[in-house]
Design a protein around this motif. Structure first.
Motif, mmCIF file in Angstrom:
data_model
loop_
_atom_site.group_PDB
_atom_site.id
_atom_site.type_symbol
_atom_site.label_atom_id
_atom_site.label_comp_id
_atom_site.label_asym_id
_atom_site.label_seq_id
_atom_site.Cartn_x
_atom_site.Cartn_y
_atom_site.Cartn_z
ATOM 1 N N ASN A 89 0.809 -1.225 0.000
ATOM 2 C CA ASN A 89 0.000 0.000 0.000
ATOM 3 C C ASN A 89 0.843 1.276 0.000
ATOM 4 O OD1 ASN A 89 -2.749 -1.150 0.176
ATOM 5 N ND2 ASN A 89 -2.036 -1.956 2.145
ATOM 6 N N LEU A 90 2.078 1.151 -0.411
ATOM 7 C CA LEU A 90 2.989 2.300 -0.428
ATOM 8 C C LEU A 90 2.496 3.367 -1.415
ATOM 9 C CD1 LEU A 90 5.692 2.795 1.098
ATOM 10 C CD2 LEU A 90 6.855 2.137 -1.016
ATOM 11 N N THR A 91 2.499 4.628 -0.963
ATOM 12 C CA THR A 91 2.080 5.740 -1.823
ATOM 13 C C THR A 91 3.231 6.701 -2.138
ATOM 14 O OG1 THR A 91 1.398 7.066 0.085
ATOM 15 C CG2 THR A 91 -0.278 5.659 -0.927
ATOM 16 N N HIS A 92 4.186 6.821 -1.222
ATOM 17 C CA HIS A 92 5.338 7.714 -1.411
ATOM 18 C C HIS A 92 6.632 6.929 -1.204
ATOM 19 C CE1 HIS A 92 2.143 10.607 -0.594
ATOM 20 N NE2 HIS A 92 2.914 11.557 -1.087
ATOM 21 N N PRO A 113 0.276 -0.463 -6.928
ATOM 22 C CA PRO A 113 -0.799 0.271 -7.610
ATOM 23 C C PRO A 113 -1.097 1.638 -6.996
ATOM 24 C CG PRO A 113 -1.715 -1.498 -6.274
ATOM 25 C CD PRO A 113 -0.237 -1.690 -6.274
ATOM 26 N N ASN A 114 -0.769 1.822 -5.703
ATOM 27 C CA ASN A 114 -1.080 3.091 -5.026
ATOM 28 C C ASN A 114 0.084 4.087 -5.027
ATOM 29 O OD1 ASN A 114 -3.724 2.215 -4.199
ATOM 30 N ND2 ASN A 114 -2.742 0.962 -2.617
ATOM 31 N N GLN A 141 0.912 4.650 -12.908
ATOM 32 C CA GLN A 141 0.175 5.036 -11.694
ATOM 33 C C GLN A 141 0.775 6.264 -11.018
ATOM 34 O OE1 GLN A 141 2.490 2.721 -11.845
ATOM 35 N NE2 GLN A 141 3.101 1.883 -9.844
ATOM 36 N N LEU A 142 1.995 6.657 -11.430
ATOM 37 C CA LEU A 142 2.657 7.813 -10.824
ATOM 38 C C LEU A 142 1.944 9.113 -11.185
ATOM 39 C CD1 LEU A 142 6.546 7.468 -11.122
ATOM 40 C CD2 LEU A 142 5.140 7.262 -9.077
ATOM 41 N N THR A 143 1.853 10.001 -10.184
ATOM 42 C CA THR A 143 1.360 11.358 -10.412
ATOM 43 C C THR A 143 2.517 12.348 -10.401
ATOM 44 O OG1 THR A 143 -0.741 10.820 -9.328
ATOM 45 C CG2 THR A 143 -0.216 13.153 -9.592
#
Length: 263
Positions: A89-92, A113-114, A141-143
């Protein structure tokens, strides 16, 4: 300080399951590997291991709730598939200042995915031609990559002064402040000039008054001397007084003339 001792200090008698944020920056890893960290930190959401001479993340435990992972200024060159397996669930993810050289090294991150923010500052991979386009293509998926999106728009949580707007506003405000200060200084100078002129006028008036006083005093002294002479004359016998008056007028006393004729 060794990583195990640092972990003990950071826990502060808490149980691993109670910890949500853990900072292990600048401690010493064990032969470039993570030690002391276990899956007991099941509620951990933020983990920072900056500058601990880390070579690999192979010993990273399963941390399902981990959102943000700081690994900058280490010597990691690969093995990122472990992150996809143990931090789903890693986002950063911050890998700045590591030994990542090829775009393909980042391919395992496709399984996160996150993940919407990735930092690779000061990694050799950033020197490649079309680096940004290639990474955004590889990881759709990267912003944000290195703090900017695919359209070079800065991440909203970044420092607003970084784009220079804050500096321009400060510069403009500084110029306005300087102009106001200059106006204030000119006003102060004008007031000082006016005050000086008033002081000079006051001095001149004071001198004139003093001159007037001096003249009056001189007149009074002369009048006093005349009065004293008059008083002295009043004290003389009438004959002497008359004789003196005639002498003052340049005439001779008739009695003196008769005395001369008799002689």
């Amino acid at each position: 300080m060794e990583m195990k001792k640092r972990l003990t200090l950071e826990l502060r008698n808490k149980k691993p399951g109670e910890v949500k944020e853990l900072v292990l920056d600048n401690c010493r890893s064990d032969d470039g590997k993570i030690v002391g960290l276990s899956s007991d930190f099941e509620n951990l959401e933020f983990l920072s291991m900056i500058n601990i001479n880390l070579l690999s993340v192979s010993n990273l435990p399963k941390l399902n709730k981990l959102r943000k992972l700081e690994l900058s200024d280490n010597r990691i060159s690969g093995g990122l598939e472990v992150l996809a397996e143990r931090t789903p669930n890693l986002t950063h993810l911050n890998l700045s200042g590591n030994k990542i050289k090829d775009i393909n090294t980042l391919e395992p991150l496709k399984k996160l995915p996150n993940l919407h923010s990735l930092d690779l500052f000061n990694c050799e991979v950033t020197m490649l031609i079309n680096y940004r386009e290639s990474v955004f293509t590889l990881l759709p998926q990267l912003t944000y990559l290195d703090g900017f999106d695919a359209d070079d728009q800065e991440a909203p949580d970044s420092d607003p002064e970084a784009d220079g707007d804050g500096l321009e506003d400060e510069y403009e405000n500084g110029e306005e402040g300087e102009e106001e200060d200059d106006d204030d200084e000119e006003d102060d100078l004008d007031e000082e000039v006016i005050d000086d002129e008033d002081d000079e006028d006051d001095d001149l008036e004071g001198e004139e008054e003093e001159d007037g006083v001096d003249d009056e005093e001189e007149d009074e002294e002369e009048d006093g001397e005349e009065d004293e002479e008059d008083e002295a004359d009043d004290d003389l016998p009438r004959g002497e007084k008359r004789k003196r008056n005639l002498e003052d007028e340049g005439e001779e006393d008739p009695e003196d003339e008769e005395d001369d004729e008799d002689d």
